[in-house]
Design an enzyme around this catalytic site. Structure first.
Site, PDB file in Angstrom:
ATOM      1  N   CYS A   8      46.331  42.863  55.620  1.00  9.23           N
ATOM      2  CA  CYS A   8      47.298  42.239  54.708  1.00  9.23           C
ATOM      3  C   CYS A   8      48.569  43.081  54.726  1.00  9.23           C
ATOM      4  O   CYS A   8      48.693  44.000  55.552  1.00  9.23           O
ATOM      5  CB  CYS A   8      46.720  42.087  53.294  1.00  9.23           C
ATOM      6  SG  CYS A   8      46.327  43.635  52.464  1.00  9.23           S
ATOM      7  N   ARG A  14      44.413  42.732  48.968  1.00  9.86           N
ATOM      8  CA  ARG A  14      43.590  41.682  49.584  1.00  9.86           C
ATOM      9  C   ARG A  14      42.680  42.180  50.689  1.00  9.86           C
ATOM     10  O   ARG A  14      41.474  41.881  50.695  1.00  9.86           O
ATOM     11  CB  ARG A  14      44.506  40.560  50.129  1.00  9.86           C
ATOM     12  CG  ARG A  14      45.253  39.795  49.064  1.00  9.86           C
ATOM     13  CD  ARG A  14      46.408  39.001  49.638  1.00  9.86           C
ATOM     14  NE  ARG A  14      47.452  39.873  50.166  1.00  9.86           N
ATOM     15  CZ  ARG A  14      48.537  39.477  50.821  1.00  9.86           C
ATOM     16  NH1 ARG A  14      48.707  38.190  51.064  1.00  9.86           N
ATOM     17  NH2 ARG A  14      49.427  40.350  51.256  1.00  9.86           N
ATOM     18  N   ASP A 123      47.577  35.605  46.779  1.00  6.78           N
ATOM     19  CA  ASP A 123      48.153  36.950  46.755  1.00  6.78           C
ATOM     20  C   ASP A 123      48.313  37.408  45.303  1.00  6.78           C
ATOM     21  O   ASP A 123      49.088  36.818  44.544  1.00  6.78           O
ATOM     22  CB  ASP A 123      49.523  36.910  47.450  1.00  6.78           C
ATOM     23  CG  ASP A 123      50.140  38.290  47.582  1.00  6.78           C
ATOM     24  OD1 ASP A 123      49.626  39.246  46.968  1.00  6.78           O
ATOM     25  OD2 ASP A 123      51.146  38.401  48.310  1.00  6.78           O
TER      26      ASP A 123
HETATM   27  P1  4NP Z   1      48.283  43.532  49.633  1.00 10.86           P
HETATM   28  O1  4NP Z   1      49.259  43.481  48.359  1.00 10.86           O
HETATM   29  O2  4NP Z   1      49.145  43.169  50.823  1.00 10.86           O
HETATM   30  O3  4NP Z   1      47.249  42.469  49.315  1.00 10.86           O
HETATM   31  O4  4NP Z   1      47.719  44.916  49.690  1.00 10.86           O
HETATM   32  C1  4NP Z   1      50.527  44.066  48.362  1.00 10.86           C
HETATM   33  C2  4NP Z   1      50.660  45.429  48.341  1.00 10.86           C
HETATM   34  C3  4NP Z   1      51.920  46.001  48.332  1.00 10.86           C
HETATM   35  C4  4NP Z   1      53.035  45.183  48.350  1.00 10.86           C
HETATM   36  C5  4NP Z   1      52.894  43.804  48.394  1.00 10.86           C
HETATM   37  C6  4NP Z   1      51.635  43.239  48.399  1.00 10.86           C
HETATM   38  N1  4NP Z   1      54.337  45.763  48.320  1.00 10.86           N
HETATM   39  O5  4NP Z   1      55.321  45.010  48.322  1.00 10.86           O
HETATM   40  O6  4NP Z   1      54.448  47.014  48.304  1.00 10.86           O
END
Ligand code: 4NP
Length: 150
Positions: A8, A14, A123
Site C-alpha cells: 500500500c 492496509r 482506505d
Molecule cells: P496505508 O495508509 O497506505 O494504508 O499504510 C497511509 C499511510 C500513510 C499515508 C497515507 C496512507 N501518508 O500520506 O503518509
C-alpha cells in the site's frame, strides 16, 4: 512455498493488516509453513514506523496477532523474490509500475480482484474506518486462499 507481498502507500495501515490477517488464516489452516508473507510501501513516508494504532486495534478486536514491525519500501529485488505482489488501489499500481519499470512476470494483482471486484480496499487514512478495511481484507484473503487451493 508461496511468497506473498502486500503493498500500500505507507505500509502502516492496509498492507500490514493484510499481512497479519493472511498470516492468521494460514495458521488456522495449519499451512503457515507453506507461506512466506510480508508487506511493503510504495512511498518512503512512514519508513521505520510501526503499524498504525487503528490497524492494531482492529486486529486486536479479531484476536489477530500484530507483532511490532517497521514499515519498509518495496525494492526491485522484491519483484524477483515474491510470487504475488498484491496492491490495495489503482494509485498503488501506478506507483508500483514506476518503481519496478514493468510487470514482466505478471506478479501484480489488485487485492479485491480475488473477490471478483474491481473496487479499492477501503482506505482508512482519512476516514478512520478500519473496520471496513478489515471487511474488505478478510473477504479478499479468503478468496485468495480459495484460489490457491486452501
Ligand atoms: P496505508 O495508509 O497506505 O494504508 O499504510 C497511509 C499511510 C500513510 C499515508 C497515507 C496512507 N501518508 O500520506 O503518509
Amino acid at each position: 512455498m508461496k511468497r506473498i507481498l502486500f503493498v500500500c502507500l505507507g505500509n502502516i495501515c492496509r498492507s500490514p493488516m493484510a499481512e497479519f490477517v493472511l498470516q492468521h488464516k494460514v495458521k488456522e489452516r495449519n499451512v503457515a509453513h507453506e507461506f512466506y508473507i510480508e508487506s511493503a510501501a510504495t512511498s518512503r513516508y512512514e519508513i521505520g514506523s510501526d503499524t498504525h494504532h487503528g490497524t492494531k486495534q482492529e486486529l486486536f478486536s479479531h484476536n489477530i496477532a500484530c507483532p511490532p514491525r517497521q514499515a519498509r519500501q518495496i525494492t526491485r529485488s522484491d519483484y524477483d523474490h515474491f510470487d504475488y505482489i498484491i496492491y490495495m488501489d489503482d494509485s498503488n499500481h501506478k506507483d508500483l509500475l514506476n518503481i519496478l519499470g514493468q510487470d514482466a512476470s505478471r506478479k501484480l494483482h489488485k487485492m479485491m480482484h480475488f473477490a471478483g471486484s474491481n473496487a479499492d480496499v477501503a482506505d482508512p487514512w482519512y476516514t478512520g474506518n478500519f473496520s471496513q478495511t478489515y471487511k474488505d481484507i478478510d473477504l479478499a484473503c479468503n478468496a485468495l486462499l480459495a484460489e490457491l487451493g486452501y
